[in-house]
Design an enzyme around this catalytic site. Structure first.
Site, PDB file in Angstrom:
ATOM      1  N   ASP A  67       0.968  -1.382   0.048  1.00 25.49           N
ATOM      2  CA  ASP A  67       0.034   0.092   0.008  1.00 25.49           C
ATOM      3  C   ASP A  67       0.905   1.264   0.068  1.00 25.49           C
ATOM      4  OD1 ASP A  67       0.995  -0.553   2.584  1.00 25.49           O
ATOM      5  OD2 ASP A  67      -1.047  -0.915   3.460  1.00 25.49           O
ATOM      6  N   ASN A 136      -7.538  -3.012  14.193  1.00 21.31           N
ATOM      7  CA  ASN A 136      -9.059  -3.250  13.709  1.00 21.31           C
ATOM      8  C   ASN A 136      -9.156  -4.519  12.729  1.00 21.31           C
ATOM      9  OD1 ASN A 136      -8.061  -2.018  11.336  1.00 21.31           O
ATOM     10  ND2 ASN A 136      -9.506  -0.400  11.309  1.00 21.31           N
ATOM     11  N   HIS A 138      -7.441  -4.449  10.271  1.00 18.15           N
ATOM     12  CA  HIS A 138      -6.852  -4.355   8.728  1.00 18.15           C
ATOM     13  C   HIS A 138      -5.757  -5.106   8.340  1.00 18.15           C
ATOM     14  CE1 HIS A 138      -4.745  -0.454   9.613  1.00 18.15           C
ATOM     15  NE2 HIS A 138      -3.893  -1.230   9.161  1.00 18.15           N
ATOM     16  N   GLU A 143      -9.657  -2.011   5.251  1.00 16.93           N
ATOM     17  CA  GLU A 143     -10.346  -1.622   6.303  1.00 16.93           C
ATOM     18  C   GLU A 143     -11.775  -2.731   6.578  1.00 16.93           C
ATOM     19  OE1 GLU A 143      -9.038   0.245   8.472  1.00 16.93           O
ATOM     20  OE2 GLU A 143      -8.217   2.134   7.834  1.00 16.93           O
TER      21      GLU A 143
HETATM   22  C1  GLP Z   1      -0.488   0.331   8.684  1.00 15.45           C
HETATM   23  C2  GLP Z   1      -0.262  -0.566   7.306  1.00 15.45           C
HETATM   24  C3  GLP Z   1      -0.269  -1.885   7.339  1.00 15.45           C
HETATM   25  C4  GLP Z   1       0.178  -2.652   8.753  1.00 15.45           C
HETATM   26  C5  GLP Z   1      -0.529  -1.940   9.785  1.00 15.45           C
HETATM   27  C6  GLP Z   1      -0.111  -2.243  11.389  1.00 15.45           C
HETATM   28  O1  GLP Z   1      -1.243   1.158   8.481  1.00 15.45           O
HETATM   29  N1  GLP Z   1      -0.998  -0.067   6.312  1.00 15.45           N
HETATM   30  O2  GLP Z   1       0.050  -2.710   6.244  1.00 15.45           O
HETATM   31  O3  GLP Z   1       0.107  -3.894   8.799  1.00 15.45           O
HETATM   32  O4  GLP Z   1      -0.874  -0.615   9.493  1.00 15.45           O
HETATM   33  O5  GLP Z   1       0.883  -1.364  11.234  1.00 15.45           O
HETATM   34  P1  GLP Z   1       1.849  -1.499  12.528  1.00 15.45           P
HETATM   35  O6  GLP Z   1       2.644  -2.766  12.124  1.00 15.45           O
HETATM   36  O7  GLP Z   1       2.738  -0.393  12.542  1.00 15.45           O
HETATM   37  O8  GLP Z   1       1.096  -1.787  13.728  1.00 15.45           O
END
Ligand code: GLP
Length: 251
Positions: A67, A136, A138, A143
């Site tokens: 992403d 959440n 995702h 989402e």
């Molecule tokens: C982000 C990314 C995801 C990631 C998630 C968790 O916003 N878009 O690909 O897996 O949120 O992030 P983190 O590993 O920093 O908790």
């Protein structure tokens, strides 16, 4: 679905890196899917150690980022273009021309998303997708409520996700409101998936993904339907799993 639980995030990352290195040795032109966020960073460090030790060679491999924010300059340190270059391309000694990130600055975002999906297909699809998980549920920026047949597209970020990611920006007002993300169908089409989750903040999301019925209200739970997915968890992220699961030893 395999669940591998380790004492620490670094132990989990080391195990995941070894498994990825085995796959890469069998397939030098490996196509990786790469997540950003804090969760995969220990894994990228562990992969970097294997590269330095001559035990992993990704020079002929390709990578597709999951992403990218929409409208954030690629030079911004928190753009996923920057992060992938910093955490993946450079330390893993990958060929920058083979590492793609969604074009969140494209004039025609819809066309760029379709082109990204086509590029993945042109490479023969993703062999191994590395995922984190949002609080959440995702995955990527899919989402809750994202369509099961979704492909790469532009999405609105929830307040919860923007708030979670505001730790990387001066304030929540600086967090973009949209992103371009691989879709749930794109992710599910990967031939294998490695999900990493660390820390108590992810414990509930991990429990729901593994133990509750697969439901689009918690996108990571769809991974239950994937034939080759392994969750690499530290003890804290696994702490809300049922006793049976938590007692499982790592493969
Ligand atoms: C982000 C990314 C995801 C990631 C998630 C968790 O916003 N878009 O690909 O897996 O949120 O992030 P983190 O590993 O920093 O908790």
């Amino acid at each position: 679905m395999k669940i591998a639980i380790y004492d620490s995030a670094d132990d989990a990352a080391t195990a995941a890196a070894k498994a990825i290195a085995v796959t890469a040795a069998q397939r030098p032109d490996l196509v990786l899917g790469v997540a950003t966020g804090s969760s995969p960073q220990p894994l990228y460090r562990a992969l970097g150690h294997l590269v330095q030790a001559g035990q992993l060679d990704l020079r002929s491999a390709s990578a597709f980022a999951l992403d990218e924010y929409v409208g954030l300059d690629y030079q911004h340190p928190e753009s996923y273009h920057s992060i992938v270059q910093r955490d993946v391309t450079a330390p893993l000694n990958m060929d920058a021309a083979r590492v793609r990130v969604p074009e969140g600055l494209a004039l025609d975002l819809c066309r760029a998303a379709t082109a990204y999906e086509a590029e993945i297909a042109l490479q023969g699809g993703i062999d191994l997708q590395i995922l984190g998980i949002g609080g959440n549920g995702h995955i990527g920026f899919n989402e809750p409520g994202s369509p099961v047949d979704s492909r790469t597209r532009v999405v609105d970020l929830t307040g919860e996700t923007r708030s979670a990611n505001s730790r990387f920006f001066p304030s929540i007002d600086h967090v973009p409101t949209q992103a371009m993300t691989q879709g749930l169908a794109t992710i599910m089409a990967a031939r294998s998936i490695v999900l990493v989750a660390n820390g108590i903040d992810k414990a509930d999301a991990v429990r729901r993904a593994i133990e509750e019925p697969a439901d689009l209200s918690h996108p990571a739970s769809l991974l239950q339907r994937h034939p080759r997915v392994t969750f690499y968890l530290d003890a804290a992220a696994a702490s809300e799993l049922s006793t049976t699961l938590a007692a499982m030893t790592a493969p």
